[in-house]
Enzyme design. Structure first.
Site, PDB file in Angstrom:
ATOM      1  N   LYS A  22       0.839  -1.216   0.000  1.00  0.00           N
ATOM      2  CA  LYS A  22       0.000   0.000   0.000  1.00  0.00           C
ATOM      3  C   LYS A  22       0.871   1.262   0.000  1.00  0.00           C
ATOM      4  CE  LYS A  22      -2.138  -1.268   3.809  1.00  0.00           C
ATOM      5  NZ  LYS A  22      -1.433  -2.570   4.069  1.00  0.00           N
ATOM      6  N   ARG A  38     -10.046   0.249   9.101  1.00  0.00           N
ATOM      7  CA  ARG A  38      -9.547  -1.099   9.365  1.00  0.00           C
ATOM      8  C   ARG A  38     -10.525  -1.921  10.178  1.00  0.00           C
ATOM      9  NH1 ARG A  38      -3.481   0.166   9.240  1.00  0.00           N
ATOM     10  NH2 ARG A  38      -2.404  -1.794   9.569  1.00  0.00           N
ATOM     11  N   ARG A  53      11.587  -5.814   4.750  1.00  0.00           N
ATOM     12  CA  ARG A  53      11.262  -4.392   4.578  1.00  0.00           C
ATOM     13  C   ARG A  53      12.213  -3.507   5.388  1.00  0.00           C
ATOM     14  NH1 ARG A  53       5.260  -2.019   5.395  1.00  0.00           N
ATOM     15  NH2 ARG A  53       5.430  -2.856   7.506  1.00  0.00           N
ATOM     16  N   ARG A  59      11.207  -1.794  11.052  1.00  0.00           N
ATOM     17  CA  ARG A  59      10.146  -1.457  12.010  1.00  0.00           C
ATOM     18  C   ARG A  59      10.074  -2.506  13.103  1.00  0.00           C
ATOM     19  NH1 ARG A  59       4.769  -0.029   8.582  1.00  0.00           N
ATOM     20  NH2 ARG A  59       3.861  -1.186  10.327  1.00  0.00           N
ATOM     21  N   ARG A  73      -0.411  -9.475  13.373  1.00  0.00           N
ATOM     22  CA  ARG A  73      -1.047  -8.434  12.547  1.00  0.00           C
ATOM     23  C   ARG A  73      -1.884  -9.061  11.437  1.00  0.00           C
ATOM     24  NH1 ARG A  73       4.067  -5.471  10.892  1.00  0.00           N
ATOM     25  NH2 ARG A  73       2.754  -4.058   9.694  1.00  0.00           N
TER      26      ARG A  73
HETATM   27  P1  ADP Z   1       2.173  -1.892   3.226  1.00  0.00           P
HETATM   28  O1  ADP Z   1       2.188  -0.376   3.168  1.00  0.00           O
HETATM   29  O2  ADP Z   1       0.967  -2.480   2.557  1.00  0.00           O
HETATM   30  O3  ADP Z   1       2.376  -2.420   4.611  1.00  0.00           O
HETATM   31  P2  ADP Z   1       4.757  -1.700   1.849  1.00  0.00           P
HETATM   32  O4  ADP Z   1       4.437  -0.782   0.708  1.00  0.00           O
HETATM   33  O5  ADP Z   1       5.537  -1.137   2.972  1.00  0.00           O
HETATM   34  O6  ADP Z   1       3.408  -2.425   2.385  1.00  0.00           O
HETATM   35  O7  ADP Z   1       5.515  -2.973   1.225  1.00  0.00           O
HETATM   36  C1  ADP Z   1       5.974  -4.039   2.061  1.00  0.00           C
HETATM   37  C2  ADP Z   1       7.327  -4.551   1.552  1.00  0.00           C
HETATM   38  O8  ADP Z   1       7.159  -5.229   0.303  1.00  0.00           O
HETATM   39  C3  ADP Z   1       8.354  -3.439   1.293  1.00  0.00           C
HETATM   40  O9  ADP Z   1       9.630  -3.901   1.689  1.00  0.00           O
HETATM   41  C4  ADP Z   1       8.286  -3.212  -0.235  1.00  0.00           C
HETATM   42  O10 ADP Z   1       9.544  -2.778  -0.755  1.00  0.00           O
HETATM   43  C5  ADP Z   1       7.920  -4.604  -0.750  1.00  0.00           C
HETATM   44  N1  ADP Z   1       7.026  -4.584  -1.917  1.00  0.00           N
HETATM   45  C6  ADP Z   1       6.007  -3.713  -2.176  1.00  0.00           C
HETATM   46  N2  ADP Z   1       5.371  -4.031  -3.332  1.00  0.00           N
HETATM   47  C7  ADP Z   1       6.004  -5.161  -3.812  1.00  0.00           C
HETATM   48  C8  ADP Z   1       5.820  -5.983  -4.971  1.00  0.00           C
HETATM   49  N3  ADP Z   1       4.836  -5.743  -5.853  1.00  0.00           N
HETATM   50  N4  ADP Z   1       6.638  -7.050  -5.110  1.00  0.00           N
HETATM   51  C9  ADP Z   1       7.619  -7.315  -4.189  1.00  0.00           C
HETATM   52  N5  ADP Z   1       7.850  -6.575  -3.098  1.00  0.00           N
HETATM   53  C10 ADP Z   1       7.048  -5.496  -2.899  1.00  0.00           C
HETATM   54  P1  AMP Z   2       0.579   0.203   9.310  1.00  0.00           P
HETATM   55  O1  AMP Z   2       1.724   1.152   9.155  1.00  0.00           O
HETATM   56  O2  AMP Z   2      -0.597   0.561   8.463  1.00  0.00           O
HETATM   57  O3  AMP Z   2       1.007  -1.247   9.144  1.00  0.00           O
HETATM   58  O4  AMP Z   2       0.065   0.361  10.824  1.00  0.00           O
HETATM   59  C1  AMP Z   2       0.913   0.104  11.920  1.00  0.00           C
HETATM   60  C2  AMP Z   2       0.094  -0.037  13.202  1.00  0.00           C
HETATM   61  O5  AMP Z   2      -0.584   1.201  13.490  1.00  0.00           O
HETATM   62  C3  AMP Z   2      -1.016  -1.089  13.170  1.00  0.00           C
HETATM   63  O6  AMP Z   2      -0.532  -2.392  13.446  1.00  0.00           O
HETATM   64  C4  AMP Z   2      -1.950  -0.565  14.279  1.00  0.00           C
HETATM   65  O7  AMP Z   2      -1.450  -0.834  15.575  1.00  0.00           O
HETATM   66  C5  AMP Z   2      -1.870   0.950  14.059  1.00  0.00           C
HETATM   67  N1  AMP Z   2      -2.911   1.422  13.122  1.00  0.00           N
HETATM   68  C6  AMP Z   2      -2.698   1.996  11.901  1.00  0.00           C
HETATM   69  N2  AMP Z   2      -3.875   2.317  11.318  1.00  0.00           N
HETATM   70  C7  AMP Z   2      -4.853   1.930  12.180  1.00  0.00           C
HETATM   71  C8  AMP Z   2      -6.283   1.967  12.140  1.00  0.00           C
HETATM   72  N3  AMP Z   2      -6.960   2.461  11.100  1.00  0.00           N
HETATM   73  N4  AMP Z   2      -6.950   1.474  13.219  1.00  0.00           N
HETATM   74  C9  AMP Z   2      -6.309   0.986  14.279  1.00  0.00           C
HETATM   75  N5  AMP Z   2      -4.962   0.894  14.376  1.00  0.00           N
HETATM   76  C10 AMP Z   2      -4.236   1.374  13.336  1.00  0.00           C
END
Ligand code: ADP
Ligand code: AMP
Length: 224
Positions: free
Chosen positions: A16, A91, A130, A163, A174
């Site tokens: 995302k 969420r 990541r 992270r 999660r």
């Molecule tokens: P989210 O915001 O949904 O938690 P991220 O955008 O942070 O996910 O992506 C999670 C990990 O996967 C990151 O390390 C990113 O570089 C990698 N990633 C994102 N899109 C792809 C893809 N299409 N193929 C492989 N790796 C990806």
């Molecule tokens: P994310 O960066 O989206 O993976 O979010 C990291 C963490 O933030 C999650 O595991 C939750 O603890 C908190 N969080 C983010 N967005 C929300 C939401 N909409 N509702 C509740 N908790 C959230």
């Protein structure tokens, strides 16, 4: 041009944030990622950060009233008046209802819910590799999207970190929370004709191309 009011959905690690970074540039959209907002609050040690930290460390969701307050402030601040891209919100069913009511009250409507789909095993692979930059949260993957230098961000040179909640045990938690509390929203948006699905296991450029094509069509439809 018609406003795009969008939510990005999908499990943690679906891509995302990666996609949002590109869409924000391409479509000039104000971007609100609740995870980023909460992580910044934790670093600042603000009241919000203190309230949210323990939930985030455990891989739990922070309570709806806290996170809804954060999003409502953004909707009312004027920053989102020409459209928005929400990442990580809603969420829960309660958050989705709150958003819908808030938009109704402001005579606005959601353009689409963009769902990026990825299987659980791939999520674990992605999150273990990541890395994000400390300064601006730019996203990398050690294998799939490696930075030129493994310790520094290509874009702003700041240090790359893992992270705390990307440890495998927290990732599994999660995912459980996602399937239990967030996945039901797929039906919520499907019933309203707003859901658009994307295969998140494809390479980043392909996912980006598919989302861009969908948004271009949605914008054209909104202008008819
Ligand atoms: P989210 O915001 O949904 O938690 P991220 O955008 O942070 O996910 O992506 C999670 C990990 O996967 C990151 O390390 C990113 O570089 C990698 N990633 C994102 N899109 C792809 C893809 N299409 N193929 C492989 N790796 C990806
Ligand atoms: P994310 O960066 O989206 O993976 O979010 C990291 C963490 O933030 C999650 O595991 C939750 O603890 C908190 N969080 C983010 N967005 C929300 C939401 N909409 N509702 C509740 N908790 C959230």
């Amino acid at each position: 041009m018609a406003d795009l009011n969008l939510v990005l959905m999908g499990p943690p690690g679906a891509g995302k944030g990666t996609q949002a970074e590109r869409l924000v540039d391409d479509f000039d959209l104000p971007y609100f990622a609740t995870g980023d907002i909460l992580r910044a609050a934790v670093v600042e040690e603000s009241d919000l950060g203190k309230e949210a930290k323990s939930y985030m460390d455990e891989g739990d969701l922070v309570p709806d009233d806290i996170i809804c307050r954060v999003i409502m402030e953004r909707l009312d601040s004027g920053e989102a008046q020409d459209g928005f891209l929400l990442d990580g919100f809603p969420r829960t069913a309660g958050q989705a209802e709150t958003l819908q009511q808030a938009l109704d009250k402001r005579s606005r409507r959601l353009t689409a819910a963009l769902l990026i789909e990825v299987e659980d095993d791939e999520v674990v692979r992605r999150l273990s590799g990541r890395r994000i930059c400390k300064k601006n949260g730019h996203v990398y993957h050690l294998e799939f999207d490696p930075p030129k230098n493994p310790d520094a961000c290509d874009q702003d040179g700041s240090r790359l970190i893992q992270r705390d909640d990307d440890k495998e045990e927290t990732v599994r938690k999660r995912l459980e929370v996602y399937h239990d509390q967030t996945e039901p929203l797929v039906g919520f948006y499907e019933d309203r004709g707003l859901l658009r699905r994307f295969d998140g296991e494809r390479p980043q450029d392909d996912v980006n191309g598919h989302i861009r094509a969908t948004l271009a069509t949605l914008r054209l439809e909104a202008e008819l």
